[in-house]
Design a protein around this motif. Structure first.
Motif, PDB file in Angstrom:
ATOM      1  N   LEU A  77      67.686  38.472  50.354  1.00 34.09           N
ATOM      2  CA  LEU A  77      68.862  39.299  50.171  1.00 34.09           C
ATOM      3  C   LEU A  77      68.673  40.337  49.076  1.00 34.09           C
ATOM      4  O   LEU A  77      69.148  41.470  49.188  1.00 34.09           O
ATOM      5  N   SER A 106      67.399  43.583  50.141  1.00 37.00           N
ATOM      6  CA  SER A 106      68.180  44.365  51.103  1.00 37.00           C
ATOM      7  C   SER A 106      69.025  45.423  50.411  1.00 37.00           C
ATOM      8  O   SER A 106      69.658  46.240  51.067  1.00 37.00           O
ATOM      9  N   PRO A 139      74.457  46.893  47.193  1.00 31.22           N
ATOM     10  CA  PRO A 139      74.275  46.700  48.633  1.00 31.22           C
ATOM     11  C   PRO A 139      74.077  48.041  49.338  1.00 31.22           C
ATOM     12  O   PRO A 139      74.624  49.057  48.915  1.00 31.22           O
ATOM     13  N   ARG A 140      73.307  48.033  50.414  1.00 30.09           N
ATOM     14  CA  ARG A 140      72.965  49.277  51.085  1.00 30.09           C
ATOM     15  C   ARG A 140      74.200  49.991  51.624  1.00 30.09           C
ATOM     16  O   ARG A 140      74.333  51.203  51.505  1.00 30.09           O
ATOM     17  N   ASN A 141      75.121  49.213  52.220  1.00 33.68           N
ATOM     18  CA  ASN A 141      76.326  49.846  52.780  1.00 33.68           C
ATOM     19  C   ASN A 141      77.119  50.581  51.710  1.00 33.68           C
ATOM     20  O   ASN A 141      77.590  51.691  51.921  1.00 33.68           O
ATOM     21  N   ARG A 185      75.521  53.779  50.809  1.00 32.37           N
ATOM     22  CA  ARG A 185      75.788  54.840  51.797  1.00 32.37           C
ATOM     23  C   ARG A 185      77.169  55.460  51.578  1.00 32.37           C
ATOM     24  O   ARG A 185      77.320  56.679  51.609  1.00 32.37           O
ATOM     25  N   ARG A 222      81.162  45.133  45.378  1.00 31.97           N
ATOM     26  CA  ARG A 222      80.500  43.905  44.976  1.00 31.97           C
ATOM     27  C   ARG A 222      79.007  44.214  44.849  1.00 31.97           C
ATOM     28  O   ARG A 222      78.497  45.118  45.499  1.00 31.97           O
ATOM     29  N   ILE A 278      74.854  42.676  44.802  1.00 34.08           N
ATOM     30  CA  ILE A 278      74.076  41.564  45.356  1.00 34.08           C
ATOM     31  C   ILE A 278      73.628  40.688  44.199  1.00 34.08           C
ATOM     32  O   ILE A 278      73.045  41.166  43.230  1.00 34.08           O
ATOM     33  N   SER A 314      85.755  39.196  44.004  1.00 38.31           N
ATOM     34  CA  SER A 314      86.850  39.619  43.135  1.00 38.31           C
ATOM     35  C   SER A 314      88.114  39.926  43.922  1.00 38.31           C
ATOM     36  O   SER A 314      89.217  39.840  43.398  1.00 38.31           O
ATOM     37  N   PHE A 315      87.957  40.266  45.207  1.00 35.63           N
ATOM     38  CA  PHE A 315      89.156  40.490  46.027  1.00 35.63           C
ATOM     39  C   PHE A 315      89.965  39.200  46.127  1.00 35.63           C
ATOM     40  O   PHE A 315      91.177  39.192  45.954  1.00 35.63           O
ATOM     41  N   VAL A 362      76.315  36.227  50.443  1.00 35.44           N
ATOM     42  CA  VAL A 362      77.166  36.939  51.383  1.00 35.44           C
ATOM     43  C   VAL A 362      76.377  37.257  52.630  1.00 35.44           C
ATOM     44  O   VAL A 362      75.188  37.494  52.593  1.00 35.44           O
ATOM     45  N   GLN A 385      75.746  39.950  55.215  1.00 38.24           N
ATOM     46  CA  GLN A 385      76.010  41.363  55.468  1.00 38.24           C
ATOM     47  C   GLN A 385      76.233  41.549  56.961  1.00 38.24           C
ATOM     48  O   GLN A 385      75.718  40.791  57.762  1.00 38.24           O
ATOM     49  N   TYR A 433      70.315  49.103  62.168  1.00 37.16           N
ATOM     50  CA  TYR A 433      69.015  49.784  62.167  1.00 37.16           C
ATOM     51  C   TYR A 433      67.988  48.891  62.827  1.00 37.16           C
ATOM     52  O   TYR A 433      67.989  47.692  62.644  1.00 37.16           O
TER      53      TYR A 433
END
Lengths: 376, 450
Positions: free
Chosen positions: A151, A154, A197-199, A202, A243, A245, B47-48, B84, B86, B91
């Motif tokens: 992870l 990533s 995190p990658r998302n 972006r 958040r 990683i 945290s949410f 987590v 993802q 991709y």
């Protein structure tokens, strides 16, 4: 709630916050944008429970209030309005939009059920140019590992120092590192590292690449907040909370080769053309062989494919050191070279099974390490 | 009621009071992580969830806890790291050949330098490495007390590094307070050289003294590096006196490492010495099966048997042969059968294709005895030259199948009986003199190394 707002600003705000929303069956409210009025601004917020985005727009507030509305239909509708101003009003859980020639109502949900977007302590922060930061992320983001098994690889590794930040990604076959300056930091700032995190990266690029000037990153152990403020005001204009990683990034500096056995200087354009040419014949393995001949000052590119055929071509280059025959996955090679912005490229190789180091000439802020394919 | 049951009770009541969607979103992966004197800490995944539980459900949770006659003075929410998932990546993973090399250093543990992929679970045990394995497993139960130092030797690609790292990894895992460090001897030497240059040799030693388990790989590279040997000797004594575990590997036994100081040699021999030989057929098959399993592909048993039968010497070559077949299989999306395997591996397996020639034998023998190539052809009867010359003649006979007159001729027109005598002498010598036998083995490996 009763407000008047400029259509263009509202539309832009919605387009920024809507990106992270999507179909969500367990919690449909996540498909909504939360709209709430503050003193003189309207705040739009969305979240997918990993990332939260808030965007503030100047508006004329007649009556305060809040509501959540499905963001996709609202955004689509607003973008099609061709009047300059929009009057909005809420009654119960319905939003009424009114202009000179139209009258629309959209059903929403109570704002009380909308997730609270977490706050990040503002003690530790760095200030950085938002365009430059976005550019730097784009330069390395393609080299994150796409696996679930590790992870920490990533995401994008950020290592902040007092005057610079190193931005690193690797998928264990190649590694990219970009260094850019940091314009200011909070008091008593020590080295801070985190994995984004990658998302989230972006989204960050989507939002902040359009903004001029500096942005601020607030750092905390589990999450960070990226923020841009209104010019001449300390009120936030856009915020992204994400958040991070968890986990420890490997000691990536070990990977960057310190010595070199063969050194090649070559025109970037010519090099990528040769690789493209050879890649046509590389077949499924993506394999392209390069024969570096220092005595002749030539590189021979070779690739073959059982079904199609083979190709061989030569290119003059400035070569120092040992001769070597080395094979690469052409995608790894060209993706790295594509991120180089100088005319000339320097390639440093360490034998046919050692790591190669690719750098722009005259710019030490970017480097790319690539592993070859094992010689057989 | 323990804290787990308590939280279960709370959850089952909350479930009835809020909507299913809210329940599964906000209470997923939550737990009480500590309960002390009315002070309860609830672990939440992000945290949410924390904000939500704190601001929306705090009252509700408190009420339920009270109903369950739990005395709560303080309720707190804390984010705990939960891996987590993802969203599945859109991709496409880049296609790559099975031979694509990786940046190995990324797998290294920062504190120990160990590569976590080496474990005892994937270490195949057979008659060829039984002793070394047994010693290794004894050490991980009680590091530093028995078998100290532990010296493993064996040829290239037989699993020395694997065993060393597995021992290190296991100790690191089982004894959290023990500091484990793995070094290749090359790194150790660089460290010493830098320390000398920066005049920080004292700090260097201090740093090494802290380790409870020190693992040094390929110690034969210490040969001829006197200063490094000296420093290592002192370090060795320090660690040894403190009952710290020392594990060393080499490609030959201590007494066969030329230019190794006597005092260091005797230290190495003072503990447990175990060798790793070449694997037998059964072990080779087991290794292949393990590798196939690790690489998550399938290969015909007949093919595996063929590889095991024909690649005999070293595990790395076994893997190489296997990789070749797997790569071919991936490329052509077609299973490899026995005939095909024979064809594909012809080059690797058929030793005649290996470029072993007169020049190479001479070079390796001369290098090994630190002579110049010319020296071997001198018409000298000096002891330092006679033995290497005989060894070279022996290799030409055994490995190149040259005729005795040809050999004699090559070495300055000597009589063929001289060549015969030389070969006999070495052949006899190997049986009696273990050191000579080791030397011959090492040179032979080098001859076939490429």
């Amino acid at each position: 709630m009763k407000i008047t707002i400029l259509k263009n600003k509202f539309s832009k705000g919605l387009s920024i916050v809507e990106k992270i929303t999507g179909r969500n069956f367990t919690l449909p409210i996540l498909e909504n944008v939360s709209i709430s009025s503050e003193e003189s601004t309207l705040r739009l917020s969305t979240t997918d429970l990993e990332i939260g985005i808030s965007y503030w727009i100047m508006a004329k507030i007649e009556e305060k209030g809040k509501i959540t509305i499905p963001v996709k239909p609202l955004s689509n509708f607003v973008s099609l309005i061709n009047e300059e101003q929009i009057n909005m009003e809420t009654k119960e859980n319905t939003l009424f939009l009114k202009g000179e020639f139209y009258k629309t109502q959209i059903k929403g949900l109570s704002a009380d059920d909308f997730p609270i977007i977490p706050e990040v302590s503002e003690d530790i922060w760095v200030e950085i140019d938002s365009k430059q930061f976005s550019q730097a992320i784009l330069q390395v983001i393609d080299f994150c590992a796409l696996t679930q098994t590790r992870l920490e690889l990533s995401g994008i590794y950020l290592s902040f120092e007092k005057d610079q930040v190193k931005i690193v990604t690797t998928d264990s076959f190649r590694l990219a590192e970009k260094t850019i300056p940091v314009s200011a930091v909070s008091n008593d700032f020590n080295i801070q590292t985190l994995i984004l995190p990658r998302n989230a990266a972006r989204e960050l690029v989507n939002i902040f690449s359009q903004e001029d000037g500096a942005m601020k990153l607030y750092l905390s152990p589990n999450q960070i907040m990226a923020e841009k403020r209104f010019p001449d005001s300390d009120k936030p204009c856009v915020r992204l909370v994400t958040r991070l990683i968890e986990g420890e990034y490997p000691n990536y500096k070990e990977v960057i080769p310190t010595g070199t056995k063969s050194k090649v200087l070559i025109k970037k354009e010519e090099l990528s053309n040769q690789i493209k040419k050879a890649s046509l014949f590389s077949g499924k393995s993506n394999e392209v062989a390069m024969d570096i001949e220092s005595k002749k000052g030539e590189i021979t590119f070779f690739s073959q494919n059982v079904d199609l055929g083979e190709t061989k071509s030569k290119l003059k280059a400035d070569i120092k050191g040992e001769e070597v025959e080395i094979r690469f996955n052409y995608k790894f090679l060209s993706e790295g070279i594509n991120q180089i912005n100088s005319k000339d490229v320097s390639i440093e190789l360490n034998g046919s099974d050692g790591p190669g180091l690719i750098k722009p000439v005259g710019d030490s802020s970017f480097l790319y390490v690539i592993m070859p394919i094992k010689p057989s | 009621m323990d804290k787990q049951e308590l939280w279960q009770n709370v959850l089952s009541q909350i479930q009835l009071q809020i909507s299913q969607a809210n329940f599964s979103t906000w209470f997923k992966s939550t737990a009480i992580i500590s309960r002390q004197k009315g002070h309860i800490i609830v672990g939440v995944p992000n945290s949410f969830s924390r904000e939500w539980l704190e601001k929306k459900y705090n009252r509700l949770i408190l009420n339920i806890l009270e109903e369950l006659s739990e005395k709560v003075k303080h309720l707190e929410y804390k984010i705990v790291a939960i891996p987590v998932t993802q969203p599945v990546s859109v991709y496409k993973e880049i296609q790559s050949s099975a031979n694509q090399l990786e940046l190995e250093e990324l797998n290294l543990d920062k504190t120990t330098n160990l590569n976590s992929k080496y474990t005892f679970d994937n270490f195949i045990v057979g008659p060829f490495n039984e002793l070394a394995h047994a010693a290794g497993t004894a050490i991980i139960k009680n590091p530093g007390r028995i078998y100290n130092p532990f010296f493993v030797y064996g040829g290239v690609g037989l699993g020395k590094t694997h065993l060393l790292q597995a021992v290190g990894n296991k100790i690191h895992q089982d004894f959290k307070n023990k500091k484990v460090k793995y070094f290749s001897s090359e790194r150790f030497i660089t460290g010493i050289v830098n320390a000398i240059r920066n005049q920080s040799i004292h700090q260097f030693k201090e740093e090494y003294r802290q380790f409870d388990v020190l693992i040094i790989d390929d110690v034969q590279f210490f040969a001829g590096k006197e200063k490094s040997q000296e420093e290592f000797f002192h370090l060795f004594n320090l660690l040894y006196e403190d009952n710290k575990q020392i594990i060393i590997s080499s490609d030959r036994p201590p007494r066969a490492i030329s230019a190794l100081e006597e005092r260091l040699r005797s230290r190495f021999e003072g503990g447990m010495i175990a060798d790793i030989g070449s694997p037998d057929f059964e072990s080779r098959s087991a290794i292949l099966k393990q590798k196939v399993h690790d690489k998550k592909t399938l290969l015909d048993d007949l093919v595996l048997e063929y590889i095991a039968n024909n690649v005999q010497k070293n595990v790395r070559e076994l893997e190489g042969a296997l990789n070749r077949l797997i790569a071919w299989q991936e490329l052509n999306s077609q299973d490899v059968n026995l005939e095909l395997a024979k064809n594909l591996l012809r080059k690797t397996i058929n030793p005649k294709n290996k470029r072993v020639d007169f020049q190479k034998v001479i070079k390796i023998v001369a290098d090994f005895y630190s002579l110049d190539k010319k020296d071997l052809f001198l018409n000298s009867r000096k002891k330092e030259i006679v033995k290497p010359r005989q060894v070279a003649m022996y290799f030409m006979r055994k490995e190149l199948n040259s005729s005795y007159p040809f050999i004699g001729n090559k070495f300055g027109g000597k009589d063929h009986t001289t060549a015969i005598y030389a070969c006999e002498k070495i052949s006899q010598g190997i049986k009696k003199d273990e050191q000579l036998a080791e030397e011959i083995e090492v040179m032979k490996e080098k001859i076939y190394a490429y």
